[in-house]
Design an enzyme around this catalytic site. Structure first.
Site, PDB file in Angstrom:
ATOM      1  N   GLU A   1      38.647  42.736 -21.962  1.00  0.00           N
ATOM      2  CA  GLU A   1      36.882  43.216 -21.871  1.00  0.00           C
ATOM      3  C   GLU A   1      36.707  43.956 -22.479  1.00  0.00           C
ATOM      4  OE1 GLU A   1      35.985  44.306 -17.780  1.00  0.00           O
ATOM      5  OE2 GLU A   1      36.880  42.190 -16.884  1.00  0.00           O
TER       6      GLU A   1
ATOM      7  N   HIS B   1      40.875  44.853 -19.859  1.00  0.00           N
ATOM      8  CA  HIS B   1      39.792  46.037 -20.307  1.00  0.00           C
ATOM      9  C   HIS B   1      40.822  46.936 -20.973  1.00  0.00           C
ATOM     10  CE1 HIS B   1      35.473  48.504 -19.258  1.00  0.00           C
ATOM     11  NE2 HIS B   1      36.398  48.479 -20.109  1.00  0.00           N
TER      12      HIS B   1
HETATM   13  N1  PXP Z   1      34.820  41.131 -13.960  1.00  0.00           N
HETATM   14  C1  PXP Z   1      33.624  42.448 -15.011  1.00  0.00           C
HETATM   15  C2  PXP Z   1      33.729  42.348 -16.522  1.00  0.00           C
HETATM   16  C3  PXP Z   1      35.089  43.131 -14.203  1.00  0.00           C
HETATM   17  O1  PXP Z   1      34.502  44.732 -15.343  1.00  0.00           O
HETATM   18  C4  PXP Z   1      36.610  44.364 -13.529  1.00  0.00           C
HETATM   19  C5  PXP Z   1      36.294  45.125 -12.872  1.00  0.00           C
HETATM   20  O2  PXP Z   1      37.502  45.663 -14.005  1.00  0.00           O
HETATM   21  C6  PXP Z   1      35.981  42.671 -12.868  1.00  0.00           C
HETATM   22  C7  PXP Z   1      35.751  41.657 -13.329  1.00  0.00           C
HETATM   23  C8  PXP Z   1      37.879  42.257 -11.709  1.00  0.00           C
HETATM   24  O3  PXP Z   1      36.569  43.410 -10.102  1.00  0.00           O
HETATM   25  P1  PXP Z   1      37.834  43.699  -9.725  1.00  0.00           P
HETATM   26  O4  PXP Z   1      38.638  43.577 -10.077  1.00  0.00           O
HETATM   27  O5  PXP Z   1      36.959  44.027  -8.467  1.00  0.00           O
HETATM   28  O6  PXP Z   1      38.433  41.685  -9.068  1.00  0.00           O
END
Ligand code: PXP
Length: 389
Positions: free
Chosen positions: A222, A195
């Site tokens: 992302e 991201h």
């Molecule tokens: N999907 C999206 C759209 C996210 O923003 C995030 C966190 O950056 C994740 C998945 C992954 O989440 P986690 O770090 O809680 O596994």
């Protein structure tokens, strides 16, 4: 909507499996590097095929498959993302399958590959050499299709943001998310997610540029729908982008995108990305209105937000949230969207989500990185994969 499926074959038998055909078409789009494109598949009988054959090719009688490309000839530019139409006569396919002693769906695989290659410019009727090239490519793709089908449907994409979080905490060069991504891939992850935030709190431009070169599986960027990052993404060309809402003060992405409330803006971003060949996923709550809106503005994927399921404080709430995710995944898939999911998934709650047949990929970061501190990144990824079978 990557695959538009229309069955105009006017009989109930033989049974044609829509999910199988859509999945085949999706694999073909991926294999041939056209994930952002759309494909229309129309099933007809011999009578209708004869009409089309006569109207468009001035030929008498039916045929097994016709391909109408929208990316060449006069229609160029009118097509948007649509690669074209593949029309298949089920009646002819049934006869051919019987003659070759194979199943109807095996024959449909061949006809889809054949039609697809025509759409992207192969033409066996041009010359002998062209015919040999097309036959060779057909064989290769049918082989790849077989391999892809034998793989489990669900994939793990690892988010390596938190490796960068640790690095930025010291403001030095270690640990490097690029190296982490390689370890995740070697352990079996089939995608890497980062991201790139507006405030660059963890992942930096340099990371994404290097990852673009080093990731062997699939790089999913992302990002918020912000002009500077859009420009960056168009320059880098990741394998896909996932649009998320982004607030400066949040610790992590807090909720899904409000697609219904910003259709015009998001449609415009999707168009720009698709024009550059980049498919777009929208991170949304498991809400049918957001799914309908995502489809209507041309998203290829939705990523269903699993955060509320993951954070549920009791069994009843967890059941409720799981039911929403399950229904949303089904609904999105039936609508023609491809479906991913993620956020907050960990070693205790992932198996259930991974068992949903319509979900292609889970995006998991924090739990894997947390476990990696104790058991190592390679093992943390492998343990998560073992839970997804
Ligand atoms: N999907 C999206 C759209 C996210 O923003 C995030 C966190 O950056 C994740 C998945 C992954 O989440 P986690 O770090 O809680 O596994």
């Amino acid at each position: 909507m990557p695959v538009l499926y229309t069955n105009e074959y006017p009989h109930t038998l033989p049974h044609v499996n829509e999910t199988y055909i859509r999945r085949t078409a999706e694999i073909l789009l991926d294999l041939l590097g056209r994930t952002a494109a759309e494909l229309s598949i129309l099933l007809v009988d011999d009578k209708r095929m004869s009409e089309l054959n006569s109207a468009w090719r001035q030929k008498d009688g039916s045929t097994n498959v016709l391909a109408f490309s929208l990316t060449e000839g006069e229609d160029l530019g009118m097509a948007g993302n649509l690669l074209g139409d593949i029309v298949i006569s089920i009646e002819t396919a049934v006869r051919e399958a019987a003659r070759e002693k194979i199943s109807l769906h095996q024959r449909l695989d061949f006809l889809l590959v054949h039609g697809f290659l025509h759409l992207i410019g192969y033409d066996h009727e041009k010359s002998r050499a062209d015919s040999q090239i097309m036959v060779k490519r057909e064989k290769e793709i049918l082989q790849q299709l077989k391999i892809k089908r034998s793989e489990p449907m669900i994939r793990l994409a690892v988010n390596v943001d938190h490796v960068a979080t640790l690095r930025e905490a010291r403001g030095i060069k270690e640990p490097d998310p690029v190296l982490a991504a390689g370890i995740c891939e070697l352990a079996g992850a089939e995608g890497i997610v980062v991201h790139l935030r507006e405030d660059r709190r963890h992942i930096q431009d340099r990371d994404v540029r290097l990852l673009r070169q080093s990731v062997k599986t699939k790089l999913n960027l992302e990002m918020g729908a912000n002009r500077e990052i859009i420009k960056f993404a168009l320059d880098i060309k990741p394998d896909m982008v996932t649009l998320v809402p982004e607030k400066r003060k949040e610790l992590t992405t807090e909720g899904g995108l409000n697609v219904t409330g910003q259709k015009k803006k998001l449609r415009d971003v999707i168009r720009q990305m698709n024009d550059a060949g980049i498919p777009v996923s929208l991170f949304i709550d498991p809400d049918p209105r957001q799914i309908a809106a995502s489809r209507s503005i041309g998203a290829t994927y939705v990523e269903i937000h699993t955060g509320r399921y993951s954070d549920a404080s009791g069994e009843e709430e967890r059941e409720h949230e799981f039911a929403l995710i399950s229904a949303a995944a089904e609904n999105a898939y039936e609508t023609g969207l491809r479906v991913n999911a993620g956020h907050g998934l960990n070693y205790f709650n992932t198996t259930r989500v991974a068992s949903l047949a319509t979900i292609e990929e889970l995006s998991i970061g924090h739990a894997i990185m947390t476990r990696a501190i104790f058991v190592g990144l390679d093992q943390a990824v492998r343990e998560m994969l073992a839970l997804m079978i």
